[in-house]
Design a protein around this motif. Structure first.
Motif, PDB file in Angstrom:
ATOM      1  N   LEU A   1       0.822  -1.216   0.000  1.00 33.60           N
ATOM      2  CA  LEU A   1       0.000   0.000   0.000  1.00 33.60           C
ATOM      3  C   LEU A   1       0.855   1.264   0.000  1.00 33.60           C
ATOM      4  O   LEU A   1       0.476   2.286  -0.563  1.00 33.60           O
ATOM      5  CB  LEU A   1      -0.947   0.000   1.211  1.00 33.60           C
ATOM      6  CG  LEU A   1      -2.030  -1.085   1.207  1.00 33.60           C
ATOM      7  CD1 LEU A   1      -2.858  -1.034   2.488  1.00 33.60           C
ATOM      8  CD2 LEU A   1      -2.941  -0.958  -0.008  1.00 33.60           C
ATOM      9  N   LYS A   2       2.019   1.165   0.642  1.00 32.15           N
ATOM     10  CA  LYS A   2       2.932   2.317   0.687  1.00 32.15           C
ATOM     11  C   LYS A   2       3.335   2.761  -0.706  1.00 32.15           C
ATOM     12  O   LYS A   2       3.435   3.947  -0.996  1.00 32.15           O
ATOM     13  CB  LYS A   2       4.201   1.928   1.470  1.00 32.15           C
ATOM     14  CG  LYS A   2       4.328   2.644   2.808  1.00 32.15           C
ATOM     15  CD  LYS A   2       5.637   2.287   3.462  1.00 32.15           C
ATOM     16  CE  LYS A   2       5.402   1.991   4.925  1.00 32.15           C
ATOM     17  NZ  LYS A   2       6.584   1.443   5.576  1.00 32.15           N
ATOM     18  N   GLY A   3       3.537   1.782  -1.582  1.00 31.97           N
ATOM     19  CA  GLY A   3       4.018   2.116  -2.928  1.00 31.97           C
ATOM     20  C   GLY A   3       2.927   2.108  -3.983  1.00 31.97           C
ATOM     21  O   GLY A   3       3.221   2.240  -5.165  1.00 31.97           O
ATOM     22  N   CYS A   4       1.664   1.926  -3.590  1.00 35.06           N
ATOM     23  CA  CYS A   4       0.592   1.814  -4.601  1.00 35.06           C
ATOM     24  C   CYS A   4      -0.609   2.663  -4.187  1.00 35.06           C
ATOM     25  O   CYS A   4      -1.495   2.186  -3.468  1.00 35.06           O
ATOM     26  CB  CYS A   4       0.196   0.350  -4.773  1.00 35.06           C
ATOM     27  SG  CYS A   4      -1.073   0.127  -6.035  1.00 35.06           S
ATOM     28  N   PRO A   5      -0.658   3.904  -4.635  1.00 39.25           N
ATOM     29  CA  PRO A   5      -1.759   4.789  -4.231  1.00 39.25           C
ATOM     30  C   PRO A   5      -3.130   4.254  -4.644  1.00 39.25           C
ATOM     31  O   PRO A   5      -4.119   4.456  -3.928  1.00 39.25           O
ATOM     32  CB  PRO A   5      -1.459   6.106  -4.964  1.00 39.25           C
ATOM     33  CG  PRO A   5      -0.069   5.997  -5.479  1.00 39.25           C
ATOM     34  CD  PRO A   5       0.298   4.551  -5.533  1.00 39.25           C
ATOM     35  N   ALA A   6      -3.201   3.557  -5.774  1.00 40.36           N
ATOM     36  CA  ALA A   6      -4.513   3.061  -6.244  1.00 40.36           C
ATOM     37  C   ALA A   6      -5.064   2.018  -5.266  1.00 40.36           C
ATOM     38  O   ALA A   6      -6.246   2.050  -4.918  1.00 40.36           O
ATOM     39  CB  ALA A   6      -4.370   2.467  -7.640  1.00 40.36           C
ATOM     40  N   CYS A   7      -4.208   1.122  -4.819  1.00 41.30           N
ATOM     41  CA  CYS A   7      -4.670   0.101  -3.860  1.00 41.30           C
ATOM     42  C   CYS A   7      -4.957   0.734  -2.497  1.00 41.30           C
ATOM     43  O   CYS A   7      -5.869   0.305  -1.792  1.00 41.30           O
ATOM     44  CB  CYS A   7      -3.627  -1.020  -3.711  1.00 41.30           C
ATOM     45  SG  CYS A   7      -3.617  -2.144  -5.118  1.00 41.30           S
ATOM     46  N   ALA A   8      -4.165   1.750  -2.141  1.00 38.36           N
ATOM     47  CA  ALA A   8      -4.404   2.444  -0.866  1.00 38.36           C
ATOM     48  C   ALA A   8      -5.788   3.097  -0.889  1.00 38.36           C
ATOM     49  O   ALA A   8      -6.536   3.051   0.099  1.00 38.36           O
ATOM     50  CB  ALA A   8      -3.319   3.480  -0.615  1.00 38.36           C
TER      51      ALA A   8
END
Lengths: 223, 92
Positions: free
Chosen positions: A25-32
């Motif tokens: 989630l830290k590296g993936c804004p879409a999944c966050a």
């Protein structure tokens, strides 16, 4: 863990986190963002299943009003109350039926047919018996409603689940339909009081009400 | 559940009471195999393992059902459904 795995995990358990998930989630804004949406959706689901009808809405409306508007609304409400006095009983009955059903959301999670003994126990408390119907009863409780024990049933029909309250002590003059808090319903007069049927859609209401009207009868008292 | 996360999410997905009512109707119309585990988890606070035990399913089948239940409700909110590539559930 790729985006698809992450979304499946979040979709199944939005509130649960793991180190691997957090890393992704830290590296993936879409999944966050997807997780935020799912957590919010869960909050709405909880609210939909817990919220007593009408109360939250009324409270919010009053808080947002200036004092003069509040006074005016009280006056309008008083006049409206007098104007609908004659209709009060049935309107309140429908509202109370909806409130009761919403307060028992676990009834909608029922899957298996209840045993005949369990069903008969519930009906017996209200002095009733139920002849066979085309539906299987998946939930049966004897509920305290307006000063009496009332059979609260959930039946499975071809269109899904329907809630049935057998209101032996509530007389209504004519069929009444309502749509409140996401539930459609009818209350129909019966030889023995009235019967309320509620469901998520209105397709089956009258059919279920008619079947129940025929099938419900009072217990014969031994002489 | 992390409150901050929930608040942030709620702001993203701000809805009024009529939407909540519509959501309730949609939950009622979910197929029983999806509705049952969802209510057990969200309202009853059951873990996936507990739900699996109660419903005689495998944990992965429960996860699939929970995912699909939420995915169906997502569409009601005008949100894009998440990809569902599993063609079937794992056996109990």
């Amino acid at each position: 863990m790729n985006c698809e795995d992450v979304r499946r995990q979040i979709g199944a358990e939005p509130g649960v986190s793991s180190e691997e998930l957090a890393q992704h989630l830290k590296g993936c804004p879409a999944c966050a963002e997807f997780q935020l949406e799912m957590v919010a959706l869960d909050a709405h689901i909880r609210r939909a299943l817990e919220k007593p009808p009408g109360i939250a809405r009324a409270r919010r409306r009053m808080a947002a009003q200036p004092r003069w508007a509040l006074a005016a609304s009280v006056l309008v409400a008083a006049i409206a109350t007098l104007a609908v006095w004659a209709l009060r009983t049935n309107t309140t009955l429908a509202h109370e039926v909806v409130a009761h059903v919403i307060a028992e959301p676990q009834s909608w999670a029922a899957a298996d047919a209840v045993s005949e003994t369990e069903l008969n126990d519930v009906l017996q408390k209200s002095g009733l018996v139920l002849d066979p119907t085309p539906y299987s009863v998946v939930y049966a409780r004897s509920c305290w409603f307006r000063g009496h024990f009332v059979p609260h049933l959930v039946v499975r029909t071809a269109h899904g689940l329907a809630t049935v309250l057998i209101l032996r002590n509530e007389a209504v003059a004519t069929r009444e339909s309502f749509n409140e808090d996401g539930l459609s319903g009818v209350i129909v007069p019966s030889v023995h009081g009235s019967i309320a049927v509620l469901a998520g859609n209105s397709a089956q209401l009258d059919a279920v009400a008619q079947q129940m009207r025929i099938a419900v009868r009072p217990q014969q008292v031994a002489k | 559940m992390n409150d901050a996360l929930e608040n942030e999410g709620a702001a993203l997905l701000s809805r009024d009471d009529s939407d909540v009512d519509a959501l309730r109707g949609a939950i009622l119309q979910l197929p029983i195999e999806y509705r049952e585990p969802l209510i057990m988890q969200v309202l009853g606070g059951f873990s996936v393992e507990e739900i699996a035990r109660e419903l005689s399913l495998s944990a992965s089948a429960v996860l699939t059902r929970l995912f699909r239940a939420r995915n169906k409700l997502r569409t009601l909110y005008g949100l894009a459904p998440a990809p569902d590539c599993s063609s079937s559930e794992a056996p109990p």
